[in-house]
Motif scaffolding. Structure first.
Motif, mmCIF file in Angstrom:
data_model
loop_
_atom_site.group_PDB
_atom_site.id
_atom_site.type_symbol
_atom_site.label_atom_id
_atom_site.label_comp_id
_atom_site.label_asym_id
_atom_site.label_seq_id
_atom_site.Cartn_x
_atom_site.Cartn_y
_atom_site.Cartn_z
ATOM 1 N N SER A 104 35.687 87.304 29.780
ATOM 2 C CA SER A 104 35.453 86.896 31.166
ATOM 3 C C SER A 104 36.737 86.424 31.835
ATOM 4 O O SER A 104 36.701 85.862 32.926
ATOM 5 C CB SER A 104 34.375 85.808 31.219
ATOM 6 N N ASN A 157 30.915 93.875 34.067
ATOM 7 C CA ASN A 157 30.824 93.662 35.517
ATOM 8 C C ASN A 157 29.495 93.007 35.823
ATOM 9 O O ASN A 157 28.510 93.250 35.127
ATOM 10 C CB ASN A 157 30.893 95.000 36.251
ATOM 11 N N GLN A 214 25.643 94.569 35.498
ATOM 12 C CA GLN A 214 25.771 95.858 34.804
ATOM 13 C C GLN A 214 24.635 96.133 33.815
ATOM 14 O O GLN A 214 24.223 97.264 33.637
ATOM 15 C CB GLN A 214 27.110 95.801 34.061
ATOM 16 N N VAL A 234 29.043 87.945 34.508
ATOM 17 C CA VAL A 234 29.992 88.316 33.453
ATOM 18 C C VAL A 234 30.076 87.199 32.400
ATOM 19 O O VAL A 234 30.093 87.467 31.204
ATOM 20 C CB VAL A 234 31.380 88.600 34.071
#
Ligand code: HEC
Length: 281
Positions: A181, A214, A217, A228
């Motif tokens: 991250s 992302n 996602q 994230v």
């Protein structure tokens, strides 16, 4: 005479400790990588256990994101049903194993072939060999089976002593979460090499893994935020389980052992008292 010798020894010892502390701080100030922030983990401490739901979410991240580059050679699909892990059902394991492609063979024509995975297979690499991975990614993605225990960071002599007392053992997981991250634009004056990405937590600051996560996602069905940071923590928990699948058992046995020692210690004390109670001294 003796006393003054003692005092000068103590003075010398404190000077040595002071110097040591000075060097340690200077060294960490000069380092160009940043210490990963400390996370709170469900499994830390002597009685910690994994959070099943988090391990299952972590598996999902591994499967949908990381497994397109990284293998996990030491872990078999069937381990996902073991006690102390994500504890998927046998049926779920069969189904999820079959979504991986595994190379098998040779067949009677002498050729290797691909087939859907079975519970006894291990998490495969998507590349035939490390060289092929490097050719397509610009770097070799390491096998992730033991990564949570293989990575850590230098905490210096003094902090390591503090860690001994506070039982801080999560440097590896903290590093992986920070790495996943922690991508950002490079600070002014640093140029990022071709095919590399800037990440202040990676030793040296640049690596060939592009930011893999992302927001939004991967779908979560249990209402957990799809950020994230959350993805990073969940997949890290999964990798921690992969690196030490028997951790819960180890901690449980350890706790029972300590309790047993305590009971033995107390009974030894009272036995001694009773046996010696009639002896004049
Ligand atoms: C597109 C391919 C790709 C994907 C997807 C990917 N990685 Fe990587 N990863 C790499 C490569 C290449 C490296 C080697 C980087 C280097 O050493 O420069 C790497 C390195 C790593 C490292 C080691 C860092 C170190 O300290 O040496 C970890 C940990 C890691 N990846 C975890 C993950 C996790 C977890 C995921 C899924 C969320 C993931 N990766 C997704 C390609 C990938």
């Amino acid at each position: 005479m003796f006393r003054s010798k003692m005092i000068s020894r103590i003075a010398a010892a404190s000077l040595a400790v002071g110097l040591l502390a000075g060097t340690v701080t200077a060294a960490s100030a000069a380092g160009d990588t940043v210490h990963p922030p400390r996370q709170s983990w469900s499994w830390s401490g002597p009685f910690g256990t994994f959070d099943r739901a988090q391990l299952q979410r972590g598996y999902k991240i591994y499967k949908e994101v990381c497994s397109s580059c990284h293998s996990m050679n030491l872990v078999a699909f069937r381990n996902l049903a073991d006690k102390g892990g994500p504890e998927f059902s046998e049926g779920q394991v069969k189904e999820l194993a079959s979504t991986f492609k595994v190379t098998d063979g040779p067949n009677d024509k002498g050729e290797m072939f691909e087939r859907p995975g079975r519970p006894s297979d291990h998490f495969p690499s998507p590349f035939p060999n490390p060289e092929a991975a490097k050719a397509s990614l610009g770097g070799t993605p390491p096998d992730l089976s033991l990564i949570a225990k293989a990575r850590g960071y230098e905490r210096g002599v003094l902090l390591s002593l503090v860690d001994l007392v506070t039982q801080y053992q999560e440097q590896g997981p903290d590093y992986i979460t920070a790495l996943l991250s922690g991508y950002s634009d490079p600070p002014k004056g640093i140029t990022v090499g071709d095919g590399l990405a800037y990440n202040k937590y990676f030793p040296g600051g640049q690596l060939s893994m592009q930011p893999p996560l992302n927001p939004g996602q991967v779908d979560y069905t249990d209402g957990t935020p799809t950020t994230v940071e959350q993805y990073a923590k969940d997949v890290t928990a999964f990798l921690m389980w992969a690196a030490e699948p028997k951790m819960e058992e180890r901690k449980r046995v350890g706790a029972w052992f300590m309790l047993l020692m305590l009971i033995l210690g107390i009974s030894a004390y009272f036995t001694k008292k009773k046996i010696w109670s009639n002896v004049a001294h």
